[in-house]
Design a protein around this motif. Sequence first.
Motif, PDB file in Angstrom:
ATOM      1  N   ARG A  83      25.014  56.581  38.167  1.00 23.27           N
ATOM      2  CA  ARG A  83      24.608  56.547  39.582  1.00 23.27           C
ATOM      3  C   ARG A  83      23.112  56.248  39.645  1.00 23.27           C
ATOM      4  O   ARG A  83      22.284  56.988  39.103  1.00 23.27           O
ATOM      5  N   THR A  84      22.769  55.161  40.295  1.00 23.32           N
ATOM      6  CA  THR A  84      21.364  54.769  40.434  1.00 23.32           C
ATOM      7  C   THR A  84      21.224  53.817  41.603  1.00 23.32           C
ATOM      8  O   THR A  84      22.149  53.047  41.910  1.00 23.32           O
ATOM      9  N   ASN A  85      20.078  53.856  42.253  1.00 23.84           N
ATOM     10  CA  ASN A  85      19.786  52.928  43.345  1.00 23.84           C
ATOM     11  C   ASN A  85      19.074  51.677  42.855  1.00 23.84           C
ATOM     12  O   ASN A  85      18.778  50.777  43.657  1.00 23.84           O
ATOM     13  N   GLU A  86      18.783  51.613  41.567  1.00 24.83           N
ATOM     14  CA  GLU A  86      18.055  50.478  41.009  1.00 24.83           C
ATOM     15  C   GLU A  86      18.986  49.290  40.779  1.00 24.83           C
ATOM     16  O   GLU A  86      20.199  49.437  40.648  1.00 24.83           O
ATOM     17  N   GLU A  87      18.385  48.105  40.699  1.00 24.82           N
ATOM     18  CA  GLU A  87      19.165  46.890  40.499  1.00 24.82           C
ATOM     19  C   GLU A  87      19.549  46.682  39.042  1.00 24.82           C
ATOM     20  O   GLU A  87      20.424  45.862  38.742  1.00 24.82           O
ATOM     21  N   LYS A  88      18.892  47.397  38.135  1.00 22.57           N
ATOM     22  CA  LYS A  88      19.269  47.349  36.724  1.00 22.57           C
ATOM     23  C   LYS A  88      18.929  48.687  36.087  1.00 22.57           C
ATOM     24  O   LYS A  88      18.077  49.434  36.586  1.00 22.57           O
ATOM     25  N   LEU A  89      19.607  48.989  34.992  1.00 21.18           N
ATOM     26  CA  LEU A  89      19.354  50.250  34.302  1.00 21.18           C
ATOM     27  C   LEU A  89      17.998  50.210  33.618  1.00 21.18           C
ATOM     28  O   LEU A  89      17.644  49.236  32.964  1.00 21.18           O
ATOM     29  N   LYS A  90      17.244  51.311  33.745  1.00 20.01           N
ATOM     30  CA  LYS A  90      15.907  51.359  33.171  1.00 20.01           C
ATOM     31  C   LYS A  90      15.855  52.123  31.857  1.00 20.01           C
ATOM     32  O   LYS A  90      15.017  51.841  31.000  1.00 20.01           O
ATOM     33  N   ASN A  91      16.712  53.126  31.705  1.00 22.89           N
ATOM     34  CA  ASN A  91      16.613  54.030  30.556  1.00 22.89           C
ATOM     35  C   ASN A  91      17.829  54.016  29.642  1.00 22.89           C
ATOM     36  O   ASN A  91      17.765  54.537  28.532  1.00 22.89           O
ATOM     37  N   ILE A  92      18.924  53.437  30.097  1.00 25.01           N
ATOM     38  CA  ILE A  92      20.150  53.416  29.297  1.00 25.01           C
ATOM     39  C   ILE A  92      20.278  52.085  28.581  1.00 25.01           C
ATOM     40  O   ILE A  92      20.227  51.018  29.212  1.00 25.01           O
TER      41      ILE A  92
END
Length: 360
Positions: free
Chosen positions: A33-42
């Motif tokens: 679940r994230t509001n970002e357009e791409k994963l930052k930490n995974i």
Amino acid sequence: MNLHIVPDNTFSNKFYDNLLELNLSGNNKIVVRTNEEKLKNIKHALPFAPLYSKRFASLVGDTAHYKKVFIHYFTPLLYRWVATHTFQELNWMIWGGDLYNLSSLDELCYEPLTLNNYVRQDWSAQTKLYNLKVLLTQRPFQKKAYSKVKNILTWMTEEYKFALDHLPINADHKFFFYENQLPYGRLDGVIRSSGSSDKLSLIIGNSGSPTNNHLDAVKFLEDSKISADLYFPVSYGDARYISFLKKNIKFSFGRVEFIERFMPFDEYLNFIVSADGLVMNSTRPQGYGNILMMMYIGKPVFFNSKNISLPDLNAAGLKWFSLESLKSLETLKNDAGNKVAVMNLLSHERLLKEYQILFS
């Protein structure tokens, strides 16, 4: 099939790595679940979407069809989602902030100087808007959401009891822990020996979070005339609080340094190895990755005696020190016995056995 709702966080990487190691990924669906357009930490190519979006609903599907659903980091923003869905078995993996930093419990985490000089003075618009959003859109669903939780997963019995005592929840306890990037048993292979120094060096806290009660810790050290260089890891945390610390931390008996640069794991490990001890002045459990690494390598960890997790350390045979014991340098002698206790409690082998039980 099990379903996992996880945040975009580095701990989610290791969790998925361990599922892969046990060939359990096929039986465990993960949605970030994230509001970002791409994963930052995974690092893995996992499906992700904003909570409450059509894409999120499509990725998850019918929650009633999953044997078990696991919520990793049960923030208030999930109350409505949980309350309006059906589950065969719902499990909550506690992260800390989803329990201790709830608006009704948050002030229990602070010592007087931090509470009065920062927390009660912090009137950021972002915090106000978040609290208002939770109050209007989520709080009405809190009781119903918690009533659906069957199991609380944490390695700390006291943390489980704290949840039962402070929330409208009646759930069972199951043992689980999140693993560091490198399991404790493999630390020996990457630790470099550290040089000795005439001046005592102490790491204060684990992050730029006010729950570390930095001001109160430094006042104790100042009042006790502890001669030491102080190092504050602040590569992540609350930017406003970090700025506040830089302006307000004063110490007469040694150097003060803020460690702002993010370090690769092996570099950070050797940073903590070079210190003589770790001071954790939190009253809630936090920073246990750092704490247990220090204990594993035989370095002393100094706790606020109010920290609710101390009975769990005692039960596991882990030796810890009170902040007051810093007045005696005898406590700084290395304690090799903690290495065995850490491995008995949180070894990679034990974790894999727990995964088999929980996620098969």
